[in-house]
Design a protein around this motif. Structure first.
Motif, mmCIF file in Angstrom:
data_model
loop_
_atom_site.group_PDB
_atom_site.id
_atom_site.type_symbol
_atom_site.label_atom_id
_atom_site.label_comp_id
_atom_site.label_asym_id
_atom_site.label_seq_id
_atom_site.Cartn_x
_atom_site.Cartn_y
_atom_site.Cartn_z
ATOM 1 N N ASN A 3 0.829 -1.197 0.000
ATOM 2 C CA ASN A 3 0.000 0.000 0.000
ATOM 3 C C ASN A 3 0.868 1.252 0.000
ATOM 4 O O ASN A 3 1.853 1.334 0.748
ATOM 5 C CB ASN A 3 -0.921 0.019 1.225
ATOM 6 C CG ASN A 3 -2.034 -0.991 1.124
ATOM 7 O OD1 ASN A 3 -2.646 -1.144 0.064
ATOM 8 N ND2 ASN A 3 -2.314 -1.685 2.210
ATOM 9 N N PHE A 4 0.476 2.233 -0.814
ATOM 10 C CA PHE A 4 1.214 3.481 -0.954
ATOM 11 C C PHE A 4 0.327 4.668 -0.621
ATOM 12 O O PHE A 4 -0.889 4.633 -0.815
ATOM 13 C CB PHE A 4 1.712 3.653 -2.394
ATOM 14 C CG PHE A 4 2.936 2.856 -2.734
ATOM 15 C CD1 PHE A 4 4.180 3.473 -2.839
ATOM 16 C CD2 PHE A 4 2.859 1.487 -2.950
ATOM 17 C CE1 PHE A 4 5.314 2.750 -3.158
ATOM 18 C CE2 PHE A 4 3.985 0.753 -3.268
ATOM 19 C CZ PHE A 4 5.221 1.387 -3.375
ATOM 20 N N ASN A 25 2.505 -3.549 -9.522
ATOM 21 C CA ASN A 25 1.334 -4.278 -9.002
ATOM 22 C C ASN A 25 1.034 -3.961 -7.538
ATOM 23 O O ASN A 25 0.732 -4.846 -6.741
ATOM 24 C CB ASN A 25 1.520 -5.795 -9.181
ATOM 25 C CG ASN A 25 1.658 -6.183 -10.640
ATOM 26 O OD1 ASN A 25 0.872 -5.753 -11.483
ATOM 27 N ND2 ASN A 25 2.665 -6.985 -10.939
ATOM 28 N N ASN A 26 1.111 -2.670 -7.225
ATOM 29 C CA ASN A 26 0.794 -2.240 -5.871
ATOM 30 C C ASN A 26 -0.394 -1.291 -5.876
ATOM 31 O O ASN A 26 -0.952 -0.984 -6.931
ATOM 32 C CB ASN A 26 2.037 -1.599 -5.240
ATOM 33 C CG ASN A 26 3.127 -2.634 -5.025
ATOM 34 O OD1 ASN A 26 2.952 -3.596 -4.282
ATOM 35 N ND2 ASN A 26 4.261 -2.466 -5.705
ATOM 36 N N ASN A 27 -0.776 -0.821 -4.701
ATOM 37 C CA ASN A 27 -2.026 -0.083 -4.535
ATOM 38 C C ASN A 27 -1.784 1.290 -3.928
ATOM 39 O O ASN A 27 -0.990 1.434 -2.996
ATOM 40 C CB ASN A 27 -2.969 -0.882 -3.619
ATOM 41 C CG ASN A 27 -4.278 -0.159 -3.378
ATOM 42 O OD1 ASN A 27 -4.949 0.245 -4.320
ATOM 43 N ND2 ASN A 27 -4.632 0.005 -2.110
ATOM 44 N N SER A 43 -6.175 7.590 -14.506
ATOM 45 C CA SER A 43 -5.520 6.632 -15.393
ATOM 46 C C SER A 43 -4.814 5.519 -14.628
ATOM 47 O O SER A 43 -4.439 4.501 -15.226
ATOM 48 C CB SER A 43 -4.490 7.355 -16.280
ATOM 49 O OG SER A 43 -5.110 8.336 -17.081
ATOM 50 N N TYR A 44 -4.642 5.710 -13.336
ATOM 51 C CA TYR A 44 -3.888 4.732 -12.553
ATOM 52 C C TYR A 44 -4.673 4.208 -11.350
ATOM 53 O O TYR A 44 -4.834 2.999 -11.184
ATOM 54 C CB TYR A 44 -2.564 5.359 -12.076
ATOM 55 C CG TYR A 44 -1.652 5.747 -13.206
ATOM 56 C CD1 TYR A 44 -0.874 4.798 -13.855
ATOM 57 C CD2 TYR A 44 -1.580 7.069 -13.645
ATOM 58 C CE1 TYR A 44 -0.029 5.149 -14.900
ATOM 59 C CE2 TYR A 44 -0.749 7.435 -14.689
ATOM 60 C CZ TYR A 44 0.023 6.470 -15.320
ATOM 61 O OH TYR A 44 0.843 6.831 -16.355
ATOM 62 N N PHE A 45 -5.166 5.117 -10.512
ATOM 63 C CA PHE A 45 -5.848 4.702 -9.282
ATOM 64 C C PHE A 45 -7.082 5.564 -9.044
ATOM 65 O O PHE A 45 -7.099 6.428 -8.166
ATOM 66 C CB PHE A 45 -4.890 4.811 -8.086
ATOM 67 C CG PHE A 45 -3.684 3.932 -8.191
ATOM 68 C CD1 PHE A 45 -3.767 2.572 -7.923
ATOM 69 C CD2 PHE A 45 -2.464 4.468 -8.591
ATOM 70 C CE1 PHE A 45 -2.647 1.757 -8.040
ATOM 71 C CE2 PHE A 45 -1.346 3.664 -8.711
ATOM 72 C CZ PHE A 45 -1.433 2.297 -8.441
ATOM 73 N N PRO A 72 -0.160 2.473 5.084
ATOM 74 C CA PRO A 72 0.737 2.549 3.931
ATOM 75 C C PRO A 72 2.091 1.911 4.271
ATOM 76 O O PRO A 72 2.641 2.128 5.356
ATOM 77 C CB PRO A 72 0.900 4.058 3.689
ATOM 78 C CG PRO A 72 -0.207 4.713 4.457
ATOM 79 C CD PRO A 72 -0.484 3.820 5.616
ATOM 80 N N ASP A 73 2.595 1.147 3.338
ATOM 81 C CA ASP A 73 3.943 0.598 3.484
ATOM 82 C C ASP A 73 4.985 1.608 3.015
ATOM 83 O O ASP A 73 6.118 1.600 3.499
ATOM 84 C CB ASP A 73 4.075 -0.685 2.658
ATOM 85 C CG ASP A 73 3.100 -1.761 3.107
ATOM 86 O OD1 ASP A 73 3.313 -2.322 4.197
ATOM 87 O OD2 ASP A 73 2.118 -2.026 2.379
ATOM 88 N N TYR A 74 4.567 2.459 2.076
ATOM 89 C CA TYR A 74 5.472 3.454 1.503
ATOM 90 C C TYR A 74 4.726 4.770 1.284
ATOM 91 O O TYR A 74 3.539 4.768 0.938
ATOM 92 C CB TYR A 74 6.032 2.994 0.150
ATOM 93 C CG TYR A 74 6.857 1.735 0.197
ATOM 94 C CD1 TYR A 74 8.229 1.789 0.416
ATOM 95 C CD2 TYR A 74 6.268 0.491 0.006
ATOM 96 C CE1 TYR A 74 9.000 0.631 0.440
ATOM 97 C CE2 TYR A 74 7.024 -0.674 0.038
ATOM 98 C CZ TYR A 74 8.385 -0.596 0.256
ATOM 99 O OH TYR A 74 9.143 -1.741 0.287
ATOM 100 N N PHE A 75 5.438 5.883 1.462
ATOM 101 C CA PHE A 75 4.989 7.200 1.022
ATOM 102 C C PHE A 75 5.849 7.591 -0.172
ATOM 103 O O PHE A 75 7.092 7.583 -0.075
ATOM 104 C CB PHE A 75 5.191 8.251 2.110
ATOM 105 C CG PHE A 75 4.076 8.360 3.113
ATOM 106 C CD1 PHE A 75 3.541 9.595 3.433
ATOM 107 C CD2 PHE A 75 3.586 7.242 3.758
ATOM 108 C CE1 PHE A 75 2.526 9.712 4.372
ATOM 109 C CE2 PHE A 75 2.583 7.343 4.698
ATOM 110 C CZ PHE A 75 2.038 8.577 5.006
#
Length: 328
Positions: A3-4, A25-27, A43-45, A72-75
């Motif tokens: 998750n981002f 392939n992440n969210n 176009s993406y999310f 979130p795993d990443y910012f």
């Protein structure tokens, strides 16, 4: 699937990060930007939440954790240069790693503080240093490594990217926010040069104004004359005749390095490295941050020594400079 969260969704570079998140392939859970021209997200999310206020964005991230056990795993951070440090800290405090555009920070000591936060939180800070993944740059690094150890390469770096009057009104025209010309448009080149040619030995600045900077860098394996500008007038005439507004050249021993293409998937490849715990961290960013900090704070020595030929180009006072003097 990771998750981002993304900060800086309306900027020029944000689509490359959106694409990288999608292609790996992440969210994307949520995005933040003070400006709401973010239709590119569709176009993406299209299902990602979007906020224009930091407080509501932060509250949303907190609610996801408490109510749905989602974090979130990443910012991904695509904000103006001077905000990178704060937004990285936000990510680490939220238990996420930070993936940040360059320059990671404006000053070397900011890296030291972020290292402490990494230790405190157990999270990591990753930098987008995509030129290190460009095939032409990788081949150049191999060529330098294979050369005689006493071989010192002569390099001319020229990067001209024309900007209109808007530039001086935006944060990019404010040296305290962007770091100035060398930081804003040159930091990735300095990283590439140090990665290829080794330890920095010398850093001279010949010219530094509102629209250009020029100097001399000496690395363990190279002598580099460099010139950067955002002024259309300094473009070579043959480039203007083609209707182009950008000119990029790296000449090594008089031979042009071809790297005009091959950029389309570099951000995605950087993300893949981060996801495999093989990305570029704080120490990887240090040399380039030190170089641009020293350039920004140097007193130009003028046209002395081994300077770039473009450094002699006439400097014309920009209307912005006149306006600033009138205000003062």
């Amino acid at each position: 699937m990771k998750n981002f969260a993304l900060i800086g969704a309306s900027g020029y570079i944000a689509p490359r990060h959106l694409k990288a998140i999608k292609d790996t392939n992440n969210n994307l859970l949520a995005a933040l930007d003070r400006f709401d021209s973010v239709g590119i997200m569709d176009s993406y999310f299209p299902d990602a939440d979007f906020f224009v206020e930091t407080e509501r964005f932060d509250r949303h991230i907190e609610k996801l954790r408490h109510e749905q056990n989602i974090t979130p795993d990443y910012f991904s951070i695509c904000t103006p240069n001077y905000l990178h440090d704060s937004h990285i800290r936000m990510a680490l405090r939220r238990g996420a790693d930070a993936i940040c555009e360059k320059p990671l920070v404006l000053n070397p000591w900011n890296l030291d503080a972020l290292q402490y936060m990494e230790q405190e939180t157990g999270q990591r800070v990753w930098n987008i240093l995509q030129l290190r993944l460009h095939e032409s740059i990788i081949e150049l690094k191999k060529k330098v490594a294979a050369a005689s150890k006493d071989k010192i390469f002569d390099v001319d770096l020229t990067y001209l990217t024309s900007r209109g009057n808007w530039y001086y009104t935006s944060w990019k025209g404010d040296k305290d926010k962007s770091g100035g010309i060398a930081t804003n448009i040159g930091v990735h080149f300095y990283d590439m040069l140090s990665w290829v040619f080794g330890e920095l030995k010398r850093n001279d600045v010949h010219v530094q104004t509102h629209d250009r900077a020029a100097g001399y860098l000496e690395f363990e394996r190279a002598r580099v004359r460099w010139f950067l500008s955002i002024n259309y007038d300094v473009l070579p005439e043959e480039i203007k005749l083609k209707g182009q507004r950008t000119y990029r050249s790296i000449a090594i021993e008089g031979e042009e390095l071809e790297f005009s293409g091959g950029f389309t998937d570099l951000h995605t490849r950087v993300y893949q490295g981060v996801l495999n715990d093989e990305g570029y961290g704080l120490e990887d960013a240090r040399t380039a941050i030190e170089i641009v900090h020293d350039i920004r704070n140097a007193k130009p020595i003028g046209l002395k020594g081994d300077y770039h030929p473009f450094a002699k180009k006439e400097l014309v006072e920009h209307p912005f400079e006149k306006l600033s003097s009138l205000k003062n």
